[in-house]
Motif scaffolding. Structure first.
Motif, PDB file in Angstrom:
ATOM      1  N   CYS A 184       7.372  -3.546   7.783  1.00  0.00           N
ATOM      2  CA  CYS A 184       6.250  -2.930   8.512  1.00  0.00           C
ATOM      3  C   CYS A 184       5.338  -2.133   7.591  1.00  0.00           C
ATOM      4  O   CYS A 184       4.114  -2.189   7.734  1.00  0.00           O
ATOM      5  N   PHE A 185       5.917  -1.400   6.645  1.00  0.00           N
ATOM      6  CA  PHE A 185       5.075  -0.617   5.746  1.00  0.00           C
ATOM      7  C   PHE A 185       4.300  -1.498   4.770  1.00  0.00           C
ATOM      8  O   PHE A 185       3.153  -1.202   4.442  1.00  0.00           O
ATOM      9  N   VAL A 186       4.892  -2.596   4.316  1.00  0.00           N
ATOM     10  CA  VAL A 186       4.155  -3.541   3.467  1.00  0.00           C
ATOM     11  C   VAL A 186       2.977  -4.111   4.257  1.00  0.00           C
ATOM     12  O   VAL A 186       1.845  -4.166   3.762  1.00  0.00           O
ATOM     13  N   LEU A 187       3.235  -4.533   5.496  1.00  0.00           N
ATOM     14  CA  LEU A 187       2.165  -5.069   6.341  1.00  0.00           C
ATOM     15  C   LEU A 187       1.097  -4.003   6.618  1.00  0.00           C
ATOM     16  O   LEU A 187      -0.101  -4.299   6.587  1.00  0.00           O
ATOM     17  N   ALA A 188       1.526  -2.768   6.849  1.00  0.00           N
ATOM     18  CA  ALA A 188       0.578  -1.689   7.127  1.00  0.00           C
ATOM     19  C   ALA A 188      -0.361  -1.458   5.946  1.00  0.00           C
ATOM     20  O   ALA A 188      -1.584  -1.390   6.111  1.00  0.00           O
ATOM     21  N   PHE A 189       0.205  -1.355   4.745  1.00  0.00           N
ATOM     22  CA  PHE A 189      -0.638  -1.095   3.575  1.00  0.00           C
ATOM     23  C   PHE A 189      -1.506  -2.303   3.217  1.00  0.00           C
ATOM     24  O   PHE A 189      -2.660  -2.142   2.808  1.00  0.00           O
ATOM     25  N   TYR A 190      -0.985  -3.495   3.395  1.00  0.00           N
ATOM     26  CA  TYR A 190      -1.784  -4.695   3.130  1.00  0.00           C
ATOM     27  C   TYR A 190      -2.968  -4.760   4.109  1.00  0.00           C
ATOM     28  O   TYR A 190      -4.113  -4.982   3.704  1.00  0.00           O
ATOM     29  N   SER A 191      -2.688  -4.531   5.384  1.00  0.00           N
ATOM     30  CA  SER A 191      -3.750  -4.572   6.393  1.00  0.00           C
ATOM     31  C   SER A 191      -4.768  -3.457   6.163  1.00  0.00           C
ATOM     32  O   SER A 191      -5.976  -3.671   6.308  1.00  0.00           O
ATOM     33  N   LEU A 192      -4.275  -2.279   5.796  1.00  0.00           N
ATOM     34  CA  LEU A 192      -5.199  -1.180   5.489  1.00  0.00           C
ATOM     35  C   LEU A 192      -6.100  -1.559   4.318  1.00  0.00           C
ATOM     36  O   LEU A 192      -7.310  -1.313   4.348  1.00  0.00           O
ATOM     37  N   SER A 193      -5.533  -2.191   3.299  1.00  0.00           N
ATOM     38  CA  SER A 193      -6.341  -2.585   2.138  1.00  0.00           C
ATOM     39  C   SER A 193      -7.423  -3.587   2.532  1.00  0.00           C
ATOM     40  O   SER A 193      -8.536  -3.534   2.018  1.00  0.00           O
ATOM     41  N   LEU A 194      -7.105  -4.485   3.457  1.00  0.00           N
ATOM     42  CA  LEU A 194      -8.114  -5.453   3.916  1.00  0.00           C
ATOM     43  C   LEU A 194      -9.214  -4.760   4.713  1.00  0.00           C
ATOM     44  O   LEU A 194     -10.390  -5.122   4.602  1.00  0.00           O
ATOM     45  N   SER A 195      -8.839  -3.775   5.504  1.00  0.00           N
ATOM     46  CA  SER A 195      -9.858  -3.064   6.290  1.00  0.00           C
ATOM     47  C   SER A 195     -10.805  -2.288   5.385  1.00  0.00           C
ATOM     48  O   SER A 195     -11.982  -2.120   5.707  1.00  0.00           O
ATOM     49  N   LEU A 196     -10.295  -1.847   4.223  1.00  0.00           N
ATOM     50  CA  LEU A 196     -11.121  -1.061   3.304  1.00  0.00           C
ATOM     51  C   LEU A 196     -12.216  -1.875   2.627  1.00  0.00           C
ATOM     52  O   LEU A 196     -13.096  -1.305   1.984  1.00  0.00           O
ATOM     53  N   GLN A 197     -12.192  -3.172   2.787  1.00  0.00           N
ATOM     54  CA  GLN A 197     -13.266  -4.000   2.247  1.00  0.00           C
ATOM     55  C   GLN A 197     -14.574  -3.774   3.000  1.00  0.00           C
ATOM     56  O   GLN A 197     -15.643  -4.061   2.470  1.00  0.00           O
ATOM     57  N   HIS A 198     -14.462  -3.256   4.245  1.00  0.00           N
ATOM     58  CA  HIS A 198     -15.670  -3.090   5.060  1.00  0.00           C
ATOM     59  C   HIS A 198     -15.804  -1.717   5.718  1.00  0.00           C
ATOM     60  O   HIS A 198     -16.871  -1.394   6.233  1.00  0.00           O
ATOM     61  N   ILE A 199     -14.743  -0.939   5.718  1.00  0.00           N
ATOM     62  CA  ILE A 199     -14.785   0.388   6.327  1.00  0.00           C
ATOM     63  C   ILE A 199     -14.679   1.417   5.193  1.00  0.00           C
ATOM     64  O   ILE A 199     -13.829   1.264   4.319  1.00  0.00           O
ATOM     65  N   PRO A 200     -15.513   2.458   5.209  1.00  0.00           N
ATOM     66  CA  PRO A 200     -15.409   3.483   4.170  1.00  0.00           C
ATOM     67  C   PRO A 200     -14.003   4.097   4.134  1.00  0.00           C
ATOM     68  O   PRO A 200     -13.367   4.279   5.181  1.00  0.00           O
ATOM     69  N   LEU A 201     -13.539   4.422   2.954  1.00  0.00           N
ATOM     70  CA  LEU A 201     -12.192   4.942   2.752  1.00  0.00           C
ATOM     71  C   LEU A 201     -11.893   6.148   3.637  1.00  0.00           C
ATOM     72  O   LEU A 201     -10.857   6.190   4.309  1.00  0.00           O
ATOM     73  N   GLY A 202     -12.781   7.124   3.656  1.00  0.00           N
ATOM     74  CA  GLY A 202     -12.537   8.335   4.447  1.00  0.00           C
ATOM     75  C   GLY A 202     -12.399   8.051   5.929  1.00  0.00           C
ATOM     76  O   GLY A 202     -11.552   8.619   6.607  1.00  0.00           O
ATOM     77  N   VAL A 203     -13.225   7.161   6.440  1.00  0.00           N
ATOM     78  CA  VAL A 203     -13.189   6.809   7.857  1.00  0.00           C
ATOM     79  C   VAL A 203     -11.911   6.038   8.167  1.00  0.00           C
ATOM     80  O   VAL A 203     -11.185   6.357   9.114  1.00  0.00           O
ATOM     81  N   ALA A 204     -11.612   5.018   7.366  1.00  0.00           N
ATOM     82  CA  ALA A 204     -10.417   4.203   7.611  1.00  0.00           C
ATOM     83  C   ALA A 204      -9.152   5.043   7.523  1.00  0.00           C
ATOM     84  O   ALA A 204      -8.269   4.945   8.376  1.00  0.00           O
ATOM     85  N   TYR A 205      -9.061   5.880   6.503  1.00  0.00           N
ATOM     86  CA  TYR A 205      -7.856   6.685   6.331  1.00  0.00           C
ATOM     87  C   TYR A 205      -7.723   7.724   7.442  1.00  0.00           C
ATOM     88  O   TYR A 205      -6.623   7.980   7.928  1.00  0.00           O
ATOM     89  N   ALA A 206      -8.837   8.306   7.862  1.00  0.00           N
ATOM     90  CA  ALA A 206      -8.794   9.273   8.958  1.00  0.00           C
ATOM     91  C   ALA A 206      -8.294   8.618  10.239  1.00  0.00           C
ATOM     92  O   ALA A 206      -7.453   9.178  10.945  1.00  0.00           O
ATOM     93  N   ILE A 207      -8.798   7.429  10.520  1.00  0.00           N
ATOM     94  CA  ILE A 207      -8.362   6.721  11.722  1.00  0.00           C
ATOM     95  C   ILE A 207      -6.895   6.333  11.596  1.00  0.00           C
ATOM     96  O   ILE A 207      -6.093   6.566  12.504  1.00  0.00           O
ATOM     97  N   TRP A 208      -6.534   5.735  10.454  1.00  0.00           N
ATOM     98  CA  TRP A 208      -5.165   5.261  10.244  1.00  0.00           C
ATOM     99  C   TRP A 208      -4.158   6.409  10.328  1.00  0.00           C
ATOM    100  O   TRP A 208      -3.176   6.336  11.060  1.00  0.00           O
ATOM    101  N   SER A 209      -4.412   7.449   9.586  1.00  0.00           N
ATOM    102  CA  SER A 209      -3.443   8.549   9.559  1.00  0.00           C
ATOM    103  C   SER A 209      -3.482   9.368  10.845  1.00  0.00           C
ATOM    104  O   SER A 209      -2.440   9.772  11.361  1.00  0.00           O
TER     105      SER A 209
END
Length: 109
Positions: A39-64
């Motif tokens: 699950c954590f491998v999938l979570a970080f992989y999916s997060l990395s894909l989302s970062l291609q189009h979502i700003p880091l601060g926004v994506a990380y704020a939503i994710w965390s």
């Protein structure tokens, strides 16, 4: 938006992984331990894909933020952890913070 689908997968994977971490009992139970890692491998992989189009601060704020709030709720509902007014206020503040950062990020595009 495909990026937000990846972010959703990252959040759900992280929540399941965290629940599996609790169930693994300090990595002493095999299947929950394997579930945690997957699950954590999938979570970080999916997060990395989302970062291609979502700003880091926004994506990380939503994710965390969403992950933290939902994990707290799961702790209360599934793991029978205690809830208090402080817990509820904290969850509301996390969600409010995520919304504010998301609005800021949406305006930056």
């Amino acid at each position: 938006m495909k990026a937000y689908l990846f972010l959703t997968v990252a959040i759900v994977s992280e929540i399941i992984g965290t629940s599996m971490l609790k169930a693994s009992d300090g990595f002493t139970k095999l299947y929950p331990s394997i579930g945690t890692v997957v699950c954590f491998v999938l979570a970080f992989y999916s997060l990395s894909l989302s970062l291609q189009h979502i700003p880091l601060g926004v994506a990380y704020a939503i994710w965390s933020g969403v992950g933290t709030a939902l994990t707290a709720v799961i702790g209360i509902v599934i793991w029978k952890e205690t809830a208090s007014l402080t817990t509820a206020v904290g969850i509301v503040l996390i969600i409010a913070g995520v919304i504010v950062l998301n609005l800021k990020g949406a305006g930056a595009h």
